[in-house]
Enzyme design. Structure first.
Site, PDB file in Angstrom:
ATOM      1  N   ILE A 139       0.854  -1.185   0.000  1.00 37.94           N
ATOM      2  CA  ILE A 139       0.000   0.000   0.000  1.00 37.94           C
ATOM      3  C   ILE A 139       0.891   1.236   0.000  1.00 37.94           C
ATOM      4  CG2 ILE A 139      -1.872   1.216   1.143  1.00 37.94           C
ATOM      5  CD1 ILE A 139      -2.573  -1.632   0.108  1.00 37.94           C
ATOM      6  N   LYS A 140       0.715   2.078  -1.025  1.00 35.97           N
ATOM      7  CA  LYS A 140       1.554   3.274  -1.149  1.00 35.97           C
ATOM      8  C   LYS A 140       0.954   4.431  -0.357  1.00 35.97           C
ATOM      9  CE  LYS A 140       3.678   4.456  -5.012  1.00 35.97           C
ATOM     10  NZ  LYS A 140       3.865   4.810  -6.439  1.00 35.97           N
ATOM     11  N   ILE A 141       1.788   5.022   0.479  1.00 37.48           N
ATOM     12  CA  ILE A 141       1.390   6.164   1.300  1.00 37.48           C
ATOM     13  C   ILE A 141       2.436   7.255   1.125  1.00 37.48           C
ATOM     14  CG2 ILE A 141       0.981   6.986   3.654  1.00 37.48           C
ATOM     15  CD1 ILE A 141       0.119   4.154   4.409  1.00 37.48           C
TER      16      ILE A 141
END
Length: 371
Positions: A139-141
């Protein structure tokens, strides 16, 4: 004969493709890159999904189904993007199994409009993770100040994270701290640390694009001699930070508990200036344990004529420091540049996301009329 991409792999560099589309999945072109060009992962972002979904007809059937079901535009985009990522995760599952989850990773980004909303980012990260439902998803944050808290909280839930839009060394230190804090909390929550993976996406070519403009404005021979050097210098010093902060007593305790280090990932590796070698941000950033995510054009150039000479990072720390000091002496503010790049990077992703929503909304309306 060993190909340049195999040489990169042998040198400890994981090659990921900075692109994903349904067409790549359905035609087998992505599988071919895995088999022939040492690609072991994929990154996506709002701009990539916008380009994929709004070109061609690959998504027409899904949009028609969503229109018939009465789905909102946000629900439709969520369905499309998570389906593509889940399918890519399946394609890369053998790579993930062979590398114990280190590679074979597919990244999907939270809604970029949440970049300044910690609670919203955490909720979206959990939602994406649950929907994709694959062990090898990341998950890209974004590494905003608000994002740092979300990174820690997401990792604490046992969710693997790709931290994106890192430009400064100071922020990178904060990212590693957020990562290690997340693992400490995950350990306390009873999670198996060996199954939590993370990369920190450090952007390279955009640094040169901005600083080169400022060097051109200065116009002296001294300024011109520094063009094309800042991005590499910044990335190399980031690797030095990585070596430092993953050699501490704090990290040793986590490693003893099974934790794996958060790997540096070089992003924005396509050259912006056509006068620069097209493999500049690949062959000049070779170091053990890094990821380099490349647009296909850069991947093809590397495969065709990249010259890999081993580690080109750790032997360049002194020159990297000298480059940043020389820029400072010319009056170019490092802090000003990296703050601007973070702001522009976020703005670009938000704009792409809004354009995507607008285009899909139009497609949904057309599909409803057609039915």
């Amino acid at each position: 004969m060993t190909t340049p991409t195999q040489q990169l792999s042998d040198a400890g560099v994981s090659i990921w493709l900075d692109d994903l589309s349904r067409g790549r999945l359905q035609t087998g072109t992505l599988r071919k890159l895995i088999e022939e060009k040492n690609v072991v992962g994929v990154t996506t972002n709002p701009s990539i999904f916008h380009a994929a979904i709004t070109s061609g007809t690959d998504y027409d059937a899904t949009i028609a189904e969503q229109a018939a079901a009465g789905s909102t535009v946000e629900e439709t985009v969520f369905e499309i993007t998570t389906t593509d990522v889940a399918d890519a995760c399946d394609l890369f599952a053998p790579v993930a199994a062979a590398t114990r989850g280190v590679d074979g990773r597919v990244s999907i980004e939270v809604d970029p409009r949440l970049a300044w909303d910690t609670a919203g980012t955490i909720a979206e990260a959990k939602h994406l993770y649950k929907k994709v439902n694959k062990d090898n998803v990341l998950i890209k944050i974004p590494a905003t100040l608000e994002g740092l808290e979300a990174i820690t909280a997401t990792l604490a839930e046992g969710i693997s994270v790709n931290v994106t839009l890192i430009f400064s060394l100071e922020r990178y230190r904060a990212v590693i701290n957020a990562f290690q804090s997340g693992l400490e909390q995950a350990k306390g929550n009873g999670h198996d640390l060996s199954k939590i993976h993370s990369v920190a996406s450090f952007f390279v070519s955009r640094v040169d694009a901005e600083i080169d403009k400022r060097l051109d404005a200065i116009g002296t021979d001294e300024a011109k001699a520094l063009k094309g050097k800042a991005g590499l210098a910044n990335a190399r010093l980031a690797y030095q930070v990585y070596e430092e902060l993953f050699s501490t007593e704090r990290w040793a305790l986590l490693a003893e508990a099974g934790a794996l280090p958060q790997r540096p990932l070089w992003a924005s590796t396509g050259v912006k200036d056509p006068s620069y070698p097209d493999t500049l941000y690949v062959t000049e950033l070779v170091a053990p344990g890094v990821v380099n995510t490349m647009p296909e054009k850069t991947l093809d150039a590397t495969f065709d004529h990249g010259v890999v000479t081993g580690d080109t990072v750790t032997r360049g720390y002194d020159d990297a420091n000298a480059t940043l000091n020389a820029l400072d002496a010319l009056g170019i503010s490092y802090n000003d540049v990296v703050a601007l790049l973070e702001s522009e990077g976020l703005d670009k992703f938000v704009a792409s996301w809004k354009e995507l929503l607008g285009d899909v909304e139009g497609a949904l309306a057309s599909a409803r009329k057609a039915s």
